[in-house]
Design an enzyme around this catalytic site. Structure first.
Site, mmCIF file in Angstrom:
data_model
loop_
_atom_site.group_PDB
_atom_site.id
_atom_site.type_symbol
_atom_site.label_atom_id
_atom_site.label_comp_id
_atom_site.label_asym_id
_atom_site.label_seq_id
_atom_site.Cartn_x
_atom_site.Cartn_y
_atom_site.Cartn_z
ATOM 1 N N PRO A 1 -7.254 82.280 -59.299
ATOM 2 C CG PRO A 1 -6.586 84.038 -60.679
ATOM 3 C CD PRO A 1 -7.798 83.422 -60.033
ATOM 4 N N GLY A 2 -3.996 82.060 -57.906
ATOM 5 C CA GLY A 2 -3.070 82.618 -56.929
ATOM 6 C C GLY A 2 -1.711 82.774 -57.586
ATOM 7 N NE ARG A 3 1.714 77.523 -58.517
ATOM 8 C CZ ARG A 3 2.239 76.825 -57.505
ATOM 9 N NH1 ARG A 3 3.497 77.005 -57.172
ATOM 10 N NH2 ARG A 3 1.505 75.934 -56.859
ATOM 11 C CE1 TYR B 1 4.004 71.602 -51.610
ATOM 12 C CE2 TYR B 1 5.236 73.645 -51.696
ATOM 13 C CZ TYR B 1 4.132 72.936 -51.285
ATOM 14 O OH TYR B 1 3.155 73.568 -50.566
ATOM 15 C CB CYS C 1 20.605 72.819 -37.998
ATOM 16 S SG CYS C 1 21.660 74.165 -37.469
ATOM 17 C CD GLU C 2 15.114 70.351 -40.832
ATOM 18 O OE1 GLU C 2 14.949 69.390 -41.606
ATOM 19 O OE2 GLU C 2 14.318 70.661 -39.944
HETATM 20 N N1 LLP Z 1 -8.575 77.661 -55.104
HETATM 21 C C1 LLP Z 1 -8.450 76.678 -54.191
HETATM 22 C C2 LLP Z 1 -9.642 76.053 -53.642
HETATM 23 C C3 LLP Z 1 -7.166 76.280 -53.774
HETATM 24 O O1 LLP Z 1 -7.033 75.303 -52.881
HETATM 25 C C4 LLP Z 1 -6.020 76.922 -54.311
HETATM 26 C C5 LLP Z 1 -4.669 76.558 -53.887
HETATM 27 C C6 LLP Z 1 -6.211 77.957 -55.248
HETATM 28 C C7 LLP Z 1 -7.501 78.287 -55.634
HETATM 29 C C8 LLP Z 1 -5.069 78.700 -55.875
HETATM 30 O O2 LLP Z 1 -4.262 77.852 -56.605
HETATM 31 P P1 LLP Z 1 -3.119 78.468 -57.568
HETATM 32 O O3 LLP Z 1 -3.811 79.262 -58.642
HETATM 33 O O4 LLP Z 1 -2.234 79.296 -56.754
HETATM 34 O O5 LLP Z 1 -2.444 77.263 -58.110
HETATM 35 N N2 LLP Z 1 1.947 75.805 -51.462
HETATM 36 C C9 LLP Z 1 1.835 75.145 -52.738
HETATM 37 C C10 LLP Z 1 0.537 75.469 -53.431
HETATM 38 C C11 LLP Z 1 -0.691 75.179 -52.590
HETATM 39 C C12 LLP Z 1 -1.974 75.483 -53.307
HETATM 40 C C13 LLP Z 1 -3.139 75.349 -52.417
HETATM 41 N N3 LLP Z 1 -4.407 75.666 -53.008
HETATM 42 C C14 LLP Z 1 3.059 75.505 -53.576
HETATM 43 O O6 LLP Z 1 3.936 76.218 -53.095
HETATM 44 O O7 LLP Z 1 3.174 75.034 -54.711
#
Ligand code: LLP
Length: 441
Positions: free
Chosen positions: A288-290, A330, A356-357
């Site tokens: 998890p990231g987000r 997005y 400027c966009e």
């Molecule tokens: N694992 C892999 C292989 C990934 O490609 C990603 C995210 C994650 C884990 C983590 O995903 P999460 O749990 O954060 O959803 N910049 C975009 C999101 C790009 C995600 C890329 N890969 C945004 O702002 O929505």
């Protein structure tokens, strides 16, 4: 679930008024709540209790050293996608032995560095990459631990730019080809098979696509465990967060979209997937990231001007698309609230930055409490893919970042000095400076 809330008229991050932070550190300013990060991690960990699992935080979401340190202290592993991220994790005190290395384009140099550092596993995205890792492994006389990333061809039903689990995308190895590649890897001297990985997309707001993908891939994981003795199955990241309404979300076990659809939670995700995963007897890895950092950060900005054009009101703020690109890139929704809730009166406005966009816009025709010049606004849920995606477009310095814990706060990234933006640049050797030219004349 987060630690941003109003006390009286003032917005707080944990025990600190946000206004105190902007007075001290200036704007634009990212503010992170350490407690929110810790709570999200623990909540996910608890949802998977009883099943052997590891949480490898996706560093790409927010790679500030203070964020990584907080997670390392909790015992997290890390999902990295570059040699730079590995170095960051190590700089923050994270353990390379808990790192999994993903991404479609690992360079030889990155593979070598990661193998020397002793990472837990490479998540391999193509046959050519597998061959390269094998070659590096043989050269270093090591067996590189690998997992192949399977592309299950399941639509995550999220934004097209963050969908990864279909054959339209560059990610992973097609489901039909994966067995052959495992057999090939098993015969390689420079690699050892350690796991299986997948990731179908980001900001998934319902459980069904996860369940469809796991249901399809779990039998493959069982087969690979039996045939090749793999020890883990990583189901990737992607658990979505509440962006709307972010401030009111509290700590729901269940939540619903504005249209009344039941949305994903850590608990719902784990509950739905457990029946497929428990029988495998494998370690389950989550990336998890987000989910960990998304709601743990806000971007605070100052209103520079209020501009009226016809019947449209523009709040021109000092943050811009270079600081937080998600709305421009997005069309992402981020809730925007005042740092001080003074006015009862509202205004329908576009909140825009100085870049400027036309796309440099945080929201359009949004009903907001009236805020005048010099007032502060907080853009919520900016902890993930905020600061990490910032740029110097328009020669705008990267914003400062602050971490809060209880009543304490600390600057965890200094505001970038403007000269640092061009510090690595110089005119070409044959170009005369203007002063020199003037003197010659
Ligand atoms: N694992 C892999 C292989 C990934 O490609 C990603 C995210 C994650 C884990 C983590 O995903 P999460 O749990 O954060 O959803 N910049 C975009 C999101 C790009 C995600 C890329 N890969 C945004 O702002 O929505």
């Amino acid at each position: 679930m987060h630690e941003f809330r109003y006390e009286g008229t003032k917005l707080y991050c944990e025990g600190v008024p946000v206004e105190t932070l902007v007075r001290k550190y200036g704007t634009p300013l990212y503010v992170y709540s350490e407690e929110t990060i810790r709570a999200a991690y623990s909540r996910l960990d608890k949802a998977w209790e009883g099943l052997p699992h590891a949480i490898c935080y996706a560093v790409k979401a927010n790679s500030n050293l203070a964020v990584l340190r907080a997670l390392a202290d909790l015992g997290a592993g890390f999902d990295i996608v570059s040699g730079g991220e590995l170095q960051r994790v190590m700089a923050a005190g994270g353990d390379p032995a808990r790192c999994i290395f993903a991404g479609v384009g690992k360079s030889e140099e990155e593979i070598r560095a990661a193998l020397k550092a002793g990472i837990y596993c490479f998540n391999v995205e193509s046959e050519a990459e597998l061959e390269r890792i094998d070659a590096v492994g043989r050269k270093l006389r090591k067996k590189a631990p690998v997992a192949l990333r399977v592309n299950p061809d399941v639509d995550a039903r999220t934004h097209a730019k963050i969908t990864t689990g279909t054959y339209e995308t560059k990610f992973g190895i097609p489901f039909e080809k994966i067995r052959r590649l495992y057999a090939k890897a098993a015969g390689m001297k420079g690699v050892k098979l350690r796991g299986l990985q997948m990731h179908i997309g980001s900001q998934l707001t319902s459980v069904e696509p996860f369940e469809a993908a796991v249901a399809k891939v779990a039998p493959l994981a069982a087969e690979l465990a039996e045939v090749h003795g793999i020890e883990f199955f990583s189901i990737g990241g992607g658990i979505g967060i509440v962006y709307r309404p972010a401030l009111a979300s509290g700590d729901p076990k269940w939540w619903f979209s504005p249209e009344g659809r039941r949305m994903i939670t850590a608990e719902a995700h784990a509950e739905a997937l457990r029946p497929h995963l428990e029988p495998l007897g494998l370690k389950i890895i989550l990336e998890p990231g987000r989910f960990i950092v998304g709601n743990a950060g806000i971007l605070v900005t100052r209103v520079e001007y209020v501009k009226q054009v016809g019947n449209k009101t523009f709040l021109i703020v000092d943050a811009a698309m270079n600081d937080l690109i998600r709305p421009a890139f997005y069309d992402a929704y981020h809730e925007i609230v005042p740092v001080e809730k003074k006015a009862r009166r509202t205004v329908v406005a576009n909140v825009v930055g100085p870049v400027c966009e036309t796309g440099d816009c945080f929201c359009r025709d949004r009903m907001l409490p009236r805020v005048g010049e010099g007032g502060f606004l907080a853009i919520l849920s900016a902890g993930a893919y905020g600061s990490v995606m910032s740029s110097n477009y328009n020669t705008r310095p990267l914003p400062a970042e602050v971490m809060v814990r209880g009543k304490r706060h600390a600057l965890v990234r200094e505001r970038q000095p403007v000269e640092a933006i061009w510090a690595l640049e110089k005119p070409a050797s044959w170009q005369e400076s203007a002063t020199k030219r003037a003197k010659r004349k």
